[in-house]
Design an enzyme around this catalytic site. Sequence first.
Site, PDB file in Angstrom:
ATOM      1  N   SER A  12       0.648  -0.936   0.328  1.00 43.54           N
ATOM      2  CA  SER A  12      -0.270  -0.090  -0.023  1.00 43.54           C
ATOM      3  C   SER A  12       0.516   1.551  -0.012  1.00 43.54           C
ATOM      4  CB  SER A  12      -0.585   0.197   0.832  1.00 43.54           C
ATOM      5  OG  SER A  12      -2.311   0.489   1.197  1.00 43.54           O
ATOM      6  N   ASP A  14      -1.856   1.496  -3.559  1.00 37.94           N
ATOM      7  CA  ASP A  14      -2.778   0.124  -4.145  1.00 37.94           C
ATOM      8  C   ASP A  14      -4.237   0.932  -3.749  1.00 37.94           C
ATOM      9  OD1 ASP A  14      -3.463   0.404  -1.235  1.00 37.94           O
ATOM     10  OD2 ASP A  14      -3.816  -1.549  -0.916  1.00 37.94           O
ATOM     11  N   SER A  19       2.917   2.067  14.695  1.00 39.84           N
ATOM     12  CA  SER A  19       2.038   1.869  13.669  1.00 39.84           C
ATOM     13  C   SER A  19       2.058   0.224  13.572  1.00 39.84           C
ATOM     14  CB  SER A  19       2.950   1.846  12.537  1.00 39.84           C
ATOM     15  OG  SER A  19       2.681   1.905  11.398  1.00 39.84           O
ATOM     16  N   THR A  35       2.259  -1.156  10.672  1.00 41.32           N
ATOM     17  CA  THR A  35       2.665  -0.972   9.154  1.00 41.32           C
ATOM     18  C   THR A  35       3.284  -0.543   8.663  1.00 41.32           C
ATOM     19  OG1 THR A  35       1.479   0.986   8.085  1.00 41.32           O
ATOM     20  CG2 THR A  35      -0.234  -0.685   7.852  1.00 41.32           C
ATOM     21  N   GLU A  83     -11.050   6.945   7.488  1.00 42.33           N
ATOM     22  CA  GLU A  83      -9.274   7.330   8.743  1.00 42.33           C
ATOM     23  C   GLU A  83      -9.243   9.008   8.358  1.00 42.33           C
ATOM     24  OE1 GLU A  83      -7.156   3.433  10.585  1.00 42.33           O
ATOM     25  OE2 GLU A  83      -7.140   3.664   8.243  1.00 42.33           O
ATOM     26  N   ALA A  84      -8.756   9.737   9.277  1.00 39.54           N
ATOM     27  CA  ALA A  84      -8.275  10.535   8.355  1.00 39.54           C
ATOM     28  C   ALA A  84      -7.577  10.772   7.129  1.00 39.54           C
ATOM     29  CB  ALA A  84      -7.475  11.569   9.832  1.00 39.54           C
TER      30      ALA A  84
HETATM   31  C1  G16 Z   1      -2.728   0.440   6.301  1.00 40.31           C
HETATM   32  C2  G16 Z   1      -4.658  -0.099   6.873  1.00 40.31           C
HETATM   33  C3  G16 Z   1      -5.282   1.435   7.815  1.00 40.31           C
HETATM   34  C4  G16 Z   1      -4.000   3.156   8.801  1.00 40.31           C
HETATM   35  C5  G16 Z   1      -2.861   2.541   7.789  1.00 40.31           C
HETATM   36  C6  G16 Z   1      -1.405   3.081   8.674  1.00 40.31           C
HETATM   37  O1  G16 Z   1      -3.865   1.341   5.679  1.00 40.31           O
HETATM   38  O2  G16 Z   1      -5.288  -0.433   6.234  1.00 40.31           O
HETATM   39  O3  G16 Z   1      -6.240   1.023   8.935  1.00 40.31           O
HETATM   40  O4  G16 Z   1      -4.681   3.561   9.111  1.00 40.31           O
HETATM   41  O5  G16 Z   1      -2.161   1.163   7.362  1.00 40.31           O
HETATM   42  O6  G16 Z   1      -1.791   2.339  10.183  1.00 40.31           O
HETATM   43  P1  G16 Z   1      -0.719   2.109  11.082  1.00 40.31           P
HETATM   44  O7  G16 Z   1      -0.485   3.477  11.061  1.00 40.31           O
HETATM   45  O8  G16 Z   1      -0.919   1.575  12.208  1.00 40.31           O
HETATM   46  O9  G16 Z   1       0.659   2.260  10.062  1.00 40.31           O
HETATM   47  P2  G16 Z   1      -3.017   0.864   4.050  1.00 40.31           P
HETATM   48  O10 G16 Z   1      -3.340   1.829   2.843  1.00 40.31           O
HETATM   49  O11 G16 Z   1      -1.509   1.503   3.869  1.00 40.31           O
HETATM   50  O12 G16 Z   1      -3.117  -0.430   3.755  1.00 40.31           O
END
Ligand code: G16
EC number: 5.4.2.3
Length: 576
Positions: free
Chosen positions: A87, A321, A543, A545, A416-417
């Site tokens: 993503s 994505d 985070s 991700t 989400e914002a």
């Molecule tokens: C993913 C999740 C989202 C989240 C984002 C950031 O988005 O699907 O719900 O807001 O990660 O998450 P974090 O702050 O835990 O890193 P994406 O667009 O990267 O798939």
Amino acid sequence: MISAVRPKCKESGHNSQRFEMKIDYDQLRKLYEDTCCTKNLQYSYGTAGFRTLAKDLDTVMFTTGILAVLRSLKLQGQYVGVMITASHNPYQDNGVKIVEPDGSMLLAAWEPYAMQLANAASFATTFDEFYAELVKLVEHEKIDLDTSAVAPHVVVGRDSRESSPFLLRCLTSTMASVFHAQVVDLGCVTTPQLHYVTNLSNRRQREDGHATVATEQDYYSFFVEAFNELFTTYQIEKRLSVPKLFVDTANGIGGPQLKKLLASKDWAVPSDEIEIVNDKSDVPELLNFECGADYVKTNQRLPKGLSPSSPDSLYCSFDGDADRVVFYYVDPESKFHLLDGDKISTLFAKFLSQQLELANLTDSLKIGVVQTAYANGSSTTYIEDALHCPVSCTKTGVKHLHHEAATQYDIGIYFEANGHGTIIFSEKFHQTIESQLSKSQGNLLALNTLNCFAKLINQTVGDAISDMLAVLATLSILQMAPTDWDREYTDLPNKLVKCIVPDRSIFQTTDQERKLQNPAGLQTKIDSVIAKYPMGRSFVRASGTEDAVRVYAECEDPTKLDQFCNEIVEYVKSSV
Ligand code: G16
């Protein structure tokens, strides 16, 4: 193959006499040894599945492929989706997530299985240690591996990353050869397209025994038709209310896919009204680089490749994505204005509340907005005080918002914002509208508008393309310019900072991630800083991700914001 049954995992000490793994043990072992090269890495199924450096994902792809097959078998062979994507992350990363047959995220109860299997393969010293873990899972879930009765079905897709074709091979290596799965490879698609196709394939099979899997083309036809229908219902001339929309597709898969949609023979908006930029999905290192939704939201400035044109123009950015979108414009004084996920949800809430009222359905259908701690305080006040809609707050992660929206409201708007979001329309919503329309009762224009709008929304997951079309339609119907949209409420000055720490896992939160439980004492220090700033609000979370801790801060005085945020960051750094 089914005949080649391994005798009860003797070497691993697994002693079940009841259970037989009806799969080709030798073949599985060979593929495991050939594929799972990354060892001794701890994998975690985070906010959006597994995500890390692409070079470390071979093992996790192998086990996720197996898990998707097992999930399909558990669900009587329904199509389960698997998307290879990281993503918004940089091009060196990749990731994978499993999608349920209805297009939603993997059932939460199965996330621990995904981790157990991946970590078993990662830390096992012999194949049989991994095999024992697999047997345990199959037994625990009572999955029948006799695929002669029901074959598993899996739909796979990938974004435009260079590493994806190799990872796809790791993912699918066992699917057909060991588990006799029917695998449908959609090739390069957006994440929401994979969700949509998974959902539609199962609906077709359920509703009319349709044997054909849905395709990417079904997606384009459906959303173009829904957009045209809404415009026809409203008798709007097929022109947008903005002179031009510039779409930054983050050099990701959204670029080619949006072009295909706009090239559909039925797409009726003049082609010069939408211009796509940052569409070099074939140049790997440009992906999300100084462009895309995450860059624009975090830095609150135009991405690379865009310069201010007329103040009436509207801009938007997808992520890599295309499952999130944020909008923005530049005023005559060259000031940048962000219209993020909060602004999108409030626009939809305003529009849909109005339509409900016109249709005289405010007492029958409950509309509400779901946000996370990142939602700007002004947006929450506006929704509650000006729109009179209830607001819920959940943890970050689409799956949490999705669940709340689907269970609490008939029209559950969640964003989400950062631009990730969609709207869920309940069964009751569809029945009510249908019944009113069939009796030709009430305000038919409002009823038809609600009906068409619900079609334009990809209800399986947040979708940059579908959300973009819905925003364009809403602005056109309400005859709003970007400045009118922005004027509905004024964001509190805010800042989001990424903080690199040695171990983000020690940052544990409570209260929908608005408060820290650990490291001990840190929340008290944060609270003491917040108290110094009028309208101050801040929180810290790890985070899911990226290997970082995120710090969010907002306060009334823009000149104090940096100082406010820095004080929190300093406390975070000194706590580790
Ligand atoms: C993913 C999740 C989202 C989240 C984002 C950031 O988005 O699907 O719900 O807001 O990660 O998450 P974090 O702050 O835990 O890193 P994406 O667009 O990267 O798939």
